[in-house]
Design a protein around this motif. Sequence first.
Motif, short mmCIF file in Angstrom:
data_model
loop_
_atom_site.label_atom_id
_atom_site.label_comp_id
_atom_site.label_asym_id
_atom_site.label_seq_id
_atom_site.Cartn_x
_atom_site.Cartn_y
_atom_site.Cartn_z
N PRO C 438 0.83 -1.20 0.00
CA PRO C 438 0.00 0.00 0.00
C PRO C 438 0.87 1.26 0.00
O PRO C 438 1.83 1.35 0.77
CB PRO C 438 -0.78 -0.12 1.31
N PRO C 439 0.55 2.20 -0.87
CA PRO C 439 1.47 3.32 -1.10
C PRO C 439 1.40 4.42 -0.04
O PRO C 439 1.31 5.58 -0.36
CB PRO C 439 1.02 3.86 -2.46
N ILE C 440 1.42 4.03 1.21
CA ILE C 440 1.45 5.04 2.28
C ILE C 440 2.71 4.77 3.11
O ILE C 440 2.93 3.66 3.58
CB ILE C 440 0.25 4.89 3.23
N LYS C 441 3.52 5.81 3.26
CA LYS C 441 4.79 5.62 3.97
C LYS C 441 4.69 6.18 5.37
O LYS C 441 3.98 7.16 5.59
CB LYS C 441 5.91 6.38 3.23
N PRO C 442 5.43 5.60 6.30
CA PRO C 442 5.45 6.17 7.64
C PRO C 442 5.97 7.61 7.60
O PRO C 442 6.90 7.93 6.87
CB PRO C 442 6.42 5.26 8.41
N ALA C 443 5.31 8.46 8.39
CA ALA C 443 5.66 9.88 8.36
C ALA C 443 7.02 10.12 8.99
O ALA C 443 7.40 9.47 9.94
CB ALA C 443 4.59 10.68 9.09
N LYS C 444 7.73 11.06 8.42
CA LYS C 444 9.02 11.46 9.00
C LYS C 444 8.91 12.89 9.49
O LYS C 444 7.92 13.57 9.22
CB LYS C 444 10.12 11.34 7.95
N GLY C 445 9.91 13.33 10.20
CA GLY C 445 9.94 14.73 10.59
C GLY C 445 9.31 14.97 11.94
O GLY C 445 8.41 14.25 12.37
N ASN C 446 9.82 15.99 12.62
CA ASN C 446 9.38 16.30 13.97
C ASN C 446 9.56 17.81 14.12
O ASN C 446 10.48 18.27 14.77
CB ASN C 446 10.25 15.51 14.97
N ILE C 447 8.68 18.55 13.47
CA ILE C 447 8.89 19.99 13.39
C ILE C 447 7.89 20.71 14.29
O ILE C 447 6.69 20.46 14.18
CB ILE C 447 8.72 20.50 11.93
N PRO C 448 8.40 21.56 15.19
CA PRO C 448 7.50 22.24 16.13
C PRO C 448 6.34 22.93 15.41
O PRO C 448 6.51 23.51 14.34
CB PRO C 448 8.41 23.25 16.83
N ASN C 449 5.17 22.82 16.05
CA ASN C 449 3.95 23.48 15.58
C ASN C 449 3.63 23.21 14.11
O ASN C 449 3.06 24.04 13.43
CB ASN C 449 4.06 25.00 15.78
N THR C 450 4.00 22.04 13.65
CA THR C 450 3.75 21.72 12.24
C THR C 450 3.22 20.30 12.12
O THR C 450 3.81 19.37 12.68
CB THR C 450 5.07 21.82 11.43
N PRO C 451 2.14 20.14 11.39
CA PRO C 451 1.64 18.78 11.19
C PRO C 451 2.65 17.92 10.42
O PRO C 451 3.47 18.44 9.66
CB PRO C 451 0.37 18.98 10.36
N LEU C 452 2.53 16.63 10.61
CA LEU C 452 3.31 15.70 9.79
C LEU C 452 2.77 15.76 8.37
O LEU C 452 1.62 16.13 8.15
CB LEU C 452 3.17 14.28 10.32
N GLU C 453 3.61 15.34 7.43
CA GLU C 453 3.15 15.39 6.05
C GLU C 453 2.15 14.28 5.73
O GLU C 453 1.34 14.40 4.83
CB GLU C 453 4.33 15.33 5.09
N GLU C 470 20.50 9.64 11.86
CA GLU C 470 21.74 9.51 11.09
C GLU C 470 22.57 8.32 11.57
O GLU C 470 23.27 7.69 10.79
CB GLU C 470 22.60 10.78 11.20
N GLN C 471 22.46 8.00 12.85
CA GLN C 471 23.25 6.87 13.36
C GLN C 471 22.54 5.53 13.11
O GLN C 471 22.99 4.49 13.57
CB GLN C 471 23.49 7.02 14.87
N GLY C 472 21.42 5.60 12.45
CA GLY C 472 20.70 4.35 12.23
C GLY C 472 19.88 3.94 13.44
O GLY C 472 19.41 2.81 13.51
N GLN C 473 19.71 4.87 14.40
CA GLN C 473 18.95 4.54 15.60
C GLN C 473 17.47 4.85 15.39
O GLN C 473 17.12 5.71 14.59
CB GLN C 473 19.48 5.37 16.80
N PRO C 474 16.61 4.14 16.14
CA PRO C 474 15.16 4.34 15.99
C PRO C 474 14.76 5.77 16.26
O PRO C 474 15.32 6.43 17.14
CB PRO C 474 14.55 3.43 17.06
N GLN C 475 13.80 6.26 15.51
CA GLN C 475 13.26 7.58 15.77
C GLN C 475 11.96 7.55 16.55
O GLN C 475 11.63 8.51 17.23
CB GLN C 475 13.05 8.33 14.45
N ARG C 476 11.25 6.48 16.43
CA ARG C 476 10.00 6.40 17.18
C ARG C 476 10.26 5.83 18.57
O ARG C 476 11.14 5.01 18.77
CB ARG C 476 8.99 5.50 16.44
N ILE C 477 9.42 6.24 19.51
CA ILE C 477 9.58 5.79 20.88
C ILE C 477 9.42 4.27 20.98
O ILE C 477 10.05 3.61 21.79
CB ILE C 477 8.60 6.52 21.83
N ASP C 478 8.55 3.69 20.15
CA ASP C 478 8.35 2.24 20.21
C ASP C 478 9.31 1.48 19.29
O ASP C 478 9.23 0.26 19.17
CB ASP C 478 6.89 1.90 19.86
#
Lengths: 304, 227, 972
Positions: C438-453, C470-478
């Motif tokens: 399915p052509p929906i990708k997990p959202a990236k980015g964490n910009i103050p006061n701005t919705p995710l794309e 950049e270090q290949g570490q997880p970005q999501r808390i889970d």
Amino acid sequence: MHPAFSVLIFTVTAGAGYGLLGWLSANEVFGFWLLSVPTKLVIGVIAMVLISIGLVASTQHLANPKNAWRSFSRWRSSWLSREAVLAIMLYPIAALYAAAIYFTWSSIILWAGLCLLLSLAIVFVTAMIYASLKTIRQWHHPLVPTLYLLFATISGGLAWAWLLAWNGVDISALANVLAVLVAFTALLKLGYFICFKVPGTIDIQSATGFSNQKVSILDAGHSAPSFLNNEFMYDVAQTKLVRMRWMMMLATFAVPLCTLCWVPDANTLFGAFVVMMAGLLAERWLFFAEARHVVRLLHGQQRV
Amino acid sequence: MKLGLAIDLDTCVGCHACATACKQWNTSGTIGPLTDTRPYGKDPNGAWLNRIRTFEVGVSPDSKTVNMPLSCMHCDDAACVTVCPTGASYKRSEDGIVLIDQSRCMGCNLCAWACPYGARELDPGSGTMKKCTLCVDRIYDQQLPESERQPACVITCPTQSRVFGDFDDPESDVSKLQRERDGQPLMPELGYNPVNTYLPPRESAPRPQGGSVLGTVKKIVNRIIHR
Amino acid sequence: MPNASALPQFEDHQNQEHKYTTCYMCACRCGIKVTLENDQIRFIQGNPNHPVNKGVLCAKGNSGIMKQLSPAKLRQPLLRKPESERGAAEFEEISWDRALDILTTRLANIRATDPKRLAYFTGRDQMQALTGLWATQFGTYNWAAHGGFCSVNMAAAGLYTMGHAFWEFGDPDWDNTKYFVMWGVAEDHASNPIKLGLKKLKERGAKFVAVNPVRTGYQAIADEWLAIKPGTDGILAMAMIHVLLRDGQIDDEFLIRYTNAPQLVVNTPGQVGDGLLWRDKDGGTQVYDQLTEQFVSAASVDTAPALLGDYTTPDGVSVRTAFSILYDKYMDPQYCPEAAALECGIEAATIERIALEMAHVAFQESITLDIEWTDWAGRKQQQFIGRPVSMHAMRGVSAHSNGFQTCRALHLLQVLLGTIDCPGGHLAKPPFPKHIVPPIKPAKGNIPNTPLESAPLGFPNCPEDLLLDEQGQPQRIDKAYSWDAPIAAHGLMHMVISNAVAGDPYPIDTLMLFMANMAWNSSMNTAATMDMLRAKDAEGNYKIPFIVTCDAFNSETVAFSDLVLPDTTYLERYDTISMLDRPISEPDAACDSIRMPVLAADRDVRSWQEVMVELAGRLKFPAFTDQEGKPKFQDYKDFIINFERAPGIGFLAGWRGEKGDQQLRGAPNPKQWEAYEDNECFFKYELAPNQRYMRHANLDYLQLAKEAAWVGSTEQIVIEIYSETLQKFRLAGQGLYAGPQPTEEHHKQRLIRYFDPLPCYYRPLEQQTEDAQEYPFFAITQRPMFMYHSWDSQNAWLRQIMSQNYLYMHRQTALNMGIADFAWAWVESRSGKIRVQVKHMEGVNPNTVWTWNAIGKQGGAWGLSQDTNEAKQGFLLNHLINELLPEDTAEQRITNSDPITGQAAWYDLRVKITAAAAGEEGSWPQFAPLKPLPGFTSAPIQQAYASHPNINLKRSWADVLGRSSTTGKGGK
Ligand SMILES: Nc1nc2c(c(=O)[nH]1)N[C@H]1C(S)=C(S)[C@@H](COP(=O)(O)OP(=O)(O)OC[C@H]3O[C@@H](n4cnc5c(=O)[nH]c(N)nc54)[C@H](O)[C@@H]3O)O[C@H]1N2
Ligand SMILES: Nc1nc2c(c(=O)[nH]1)N[C@H]1C(S)=C(S)[C@@H](COP(=O)(O)OP(=O)(O)OC[C@H]3O[C@@H](n4cnc5c(=O)[nH]c(N)nc54)[C@H](O)[C@@H]3O)O[C@H]1N2
Ligand code: SF4
Ligand code: SF4
Ligand code: SF4
Ligand code: SF4
Ligand code: SF4
Ligand SMILES: [Mo]
């Protein structure tokens, strides 16, 4: 079956009361002993008190006693209704018998005869409440009414003997007759136990409709006890049952029998009566506790 | 008329829907309420008119699990009625439904003792005996849509394992099921002649296997199949 | 039925009123008709017109009255008393204004600084379209629903293979199937539909095979029961595949027309690009056309692709068809029935027989429906061909760490038999099927006061889609979309608390939970989780600084919250069951539905829907505010009417357009709610007969689906028996991928071993290290049909059915161990020990023990007294399940989850059992009972509910006195 204390009290005390009244009225009819008017009245009152205590106790067992009066209505089919009707009928008859004693009516034989018949009938009818239930094989048996009648006879008889002795009547013959009756009853009760040693014929296969296969219960559909558990799944340890049986045989039969054979005086007979009543309570408790209702099959018991 | 239920043990999954539907309908129904004691405490217990038991038949690995709903069988020879001293319990002559007139019952338990099927439970609140009414207050209610004039347990059963009808009518669904599926009474030897009938689990026949369409894959490789 | 004789009027119908709504005693979402009188519920019954339940209702649905009466209902917002500790349940009641002010201030601050410090996770809800939108607008990607601990394995395996799935995305064709195999299902969300379906099957004499270690419930009525060892379904399915291939019992036409089986795969082991599909310059995949003896685009029409074959491309690349790889793989002796039998415990002869029985039904008993339809290429086809074999599978498959691949194996089995979306087979439910991936990708980015794309969750199809820094570490808390769980399409809700407390990958500020009992039955390692929720740092601050819970009832989690927002009950609120979410569609109809309040709330509670919309306005989310920054929507109802995700597409698909005459797509209709109400609260759009099958390649359907925005294009959905996506990850593990690659050895190994482009079998992760001698039993749970997770112990009727659970053991096994029926025993896993009461049974795999899920409760929770059976004798198996894999599997401990999807591996547990000593009785561990909440009046000792006094059916005196016979006949 869950032994409700009120029912135990009822059947035992009322049973003794009907027995005593039976002896009194039988004596009236057949004239074995000549008793004074006060003596007869006192004995009669004692019998009626025993009966009444029993009847009052029995209503304690009702969850909705305000409708108890309605139990007179289905005498056509219900043994319990018949018991209620007869038990109430007894009161006016007994009152007439008392009046006949007091006023020395000539119709006394008639009233005494009716009292005798009613007493016997009530005990029989009470027994039939249990004996008519096809769901409990330990109850659905001719020995049940027989024993109920005998228990009333011997417990009432012991009271009778005590009261006669207390009034200075010679009871040596009576003691012998009672001894024979007690022994006979003991034998029948033993027979009853032996009778129900063999396992019953209704099994879980029949209850569930799966013949020739092992059937076991996985889930009763409720994890905490329900009305059915409380009523029908009453279980006590086998050792306790055996102990109770010994105590019952001792108290109901052995002690009274010894008393009757060796030292039948007023005091010992009173003692023997009390012991027998305790024994009969145990007997009635066992009668319930050892009864196995077929609903147990639906809760996983293999056979009743 | 001889009204009752045919219960299909071949399809009952033991979901208890019929039990709670029954509780729900009847707690405000003709014999209601159905009281619960310690509803939020230790050993909760209340009056139910229909309970589901689960049995295992046979020994593993050839065992079978069977779910068995049990409610009043509306017996033809209902000793529960015979023994009732007050006349509260009765069997309706017009349709055979066994009922308890709540205003007459004195709560003596005798009818429950007389019932082999555990179908009667004393209500701890009212002190009167409760049992399945065959939803007499639904099946005759002309103001309900016709399709709903059925017992609550029947309309709710998600596997449609409960069928309601007249066993006196040989053409009724229940009579047909009883004939065709060899419906069985429980504990017939007691002679109560229960009306409800239990349709035993069906035996499943062996199935044919395979039947070579293609032979082996290697043999049929690359048939010309147009895309 | 019979005519009324002289009967009283039992019901005062004039005084009664009927309202329709949607049940939410569970997420099956049946239509209900509620009869009310005197402002009370008289009766809740199934709505016969409703597509889901067709009039029937389950045990829970029938107990709605008691949910409404529950003493555990929350009554007002609660704030933890500042001096009290979490878990002590010491709260003060506060106003909604204050509660929302506190929350708005906190959230606004997070949003303006570092949005990801809000973690928002939801449990057994069905409003992910709204909560997901909310999180997107907030700008945090730390959002997910419960799917990660529930059944993402099923969803993902299906979506990555055939574009729909088991779970709620597809159904067996109950009306036509002749052979049905159920893998690991006890109840599931299609609660009533499955039961209705099974009845249909049994009536028709179709065969029903149940694969399950336990024989209860559905399995009780199966014609054949396969008492499989937990976690081994994969090898069983692959052995069946082996048999089908060996005997040539496969649907080669289906494979060629509808799957990527004939597509050519690069065969250059050890080189970059090995195992990827061979593509032309335009990126199109290729097949070998037997007519022209040329390589042609896989999408081209009227070719005759070869199914088997090894080729060399003009530029010298060695390629083979995907099917060739498949054939060689499963013909290997390790997949023969005899080998599989050793692993899964099902006899080889049985495996073989079942496979061939299925083949017989598929190919000798096929059915045809003479309906003209248009295929993907625009060609008319005269009929639908049905292979009437179907399957359903759920958590018995998904709750294992090999569940994704096992589920893929089941789909492969279905594909080889040609039973996908055909009459009698496994049918998709609109809006499914979707294109793969399915052509929906997990959202990236964490910009103050701005919705995710885009929405936080999506479907990666290559390592580039992962959420790594950049270090290949997880970005999501889970740690979803990290190398720990690359295709974690539903997130990993079960890891949030543990990760946040460990500050790994980072600490958060606020944890917002909706409809999730994370302090108890929904967490692994429960006792430790409770400690984590209480854990403080060196300064004495809670490691999770703020916990907000929205619940309707006094769950165990309430006690651990700083702010509690009380929800309405399902009978008190507006709600939508949207096609944008997990739909209630039927295979032949697109459906959605709503909830309408049937009772007014008698407490100071608000529905979370309303609160979400209100908060969105307060926080000034762009989608919820106008140019001036004023809230755009008055309330939830207004939002539902007017919000458009795409032009004409909103939460509700029915009665759209200004006049309410458009379906599926159309302008907002201000009278939409009324239209739903008039239609008994549901909407059903029936597909035309030519749109009902083969929808992955059915142009008539795909055009409709595109119009309704269910799919993005009308191109054929090509079923992927060979997953190139998985191969890309595997290449990354092998160091052969031109893109992100893991650096840690254990990650590489996991990618290599588990990301097999074809379904593969491996032992569940925990069991690979566990010593089978040490912990000889598999331990699993089952859902009881009459209880929904933790929800129903508060229900006075349902808890009478069960207030205590047992540990069920095979009778002979238990007896051999000297454990008597109803004896107490200790159960121990590598992470802990519990004491339970044992119940013997016959119908269970001898190496398996099991219990009913979520019956055990903490004393005092759920409005129950402190000494209830649930607390004193009932127990949770969760104490024994660790959220992390054993230490020795990796330097860094990884989640106890499927290595592909991150699905929680609840059922991988192994235990040992020992008899308890004399006197050791009652369940253990025990927790201090919870204090009552403010305003809690103690629960009644006796309760007799009735909506009206009973109308007794009186017996006449004449009958009482006059009747001699007591039987029906012979009357008065
Ligand atoms: N009444 C009710 N309905 C519910 C729920 C509820 O709590 N109560 N919960 C809902 C939720 S959230 C979900 S996710 C669904 C889940 O619905 P189900 O999938 O039905 O969930 P489980 O009860 O976990 O059932 C899993 C089944 O798999 C078996 N099993 C375990 N391990 C294996 C294995 O390795 N192989 C096989 N073949 N079988 C195995 C178990 O014995 C059990 O029968 O149900 C939903 N429906
Ligand atoms: N051992 C073991 N553990 C398991 C599972 C298992 O099979 N075995 N299954 C797992 C699975 S698949 C799942 S989905 C999870 C279930 O996970 P959860 O969704 O966390 O579980 P529930 O117990 O359903 O808790 C949901 C909460 O929702 C609340 N609630 C109920 N109705 C409403 C309402 O109307 N509004 C609001 N706001 N709240 C409401 C309840 O009070 C409860 O506190 O459990 C998981 N845990
Ligand atoms: S509702 Fe139907 S399937 Fe469920 S227990 Fe009752 S009879 Fe069985
Ligand atoms: S099942 Fe029991 S209650 Fe019902 S009619 Fe028969 S004997 Fe009476
Ligand atoms: S409990 Fe009520 S219905 Fe039953 S026998 Fe006694 S009076 Fe009759
Ligand atoms: S017929 Fe009515 S009363 Fe009887 S079990 Fe069914 S729902 Fe209950
Ligand atoms: S399955 Fe039961 S609880 Fe779930 S929605 Fe349907 S009726 Fe309600
Ligand atoms: Mo779930």
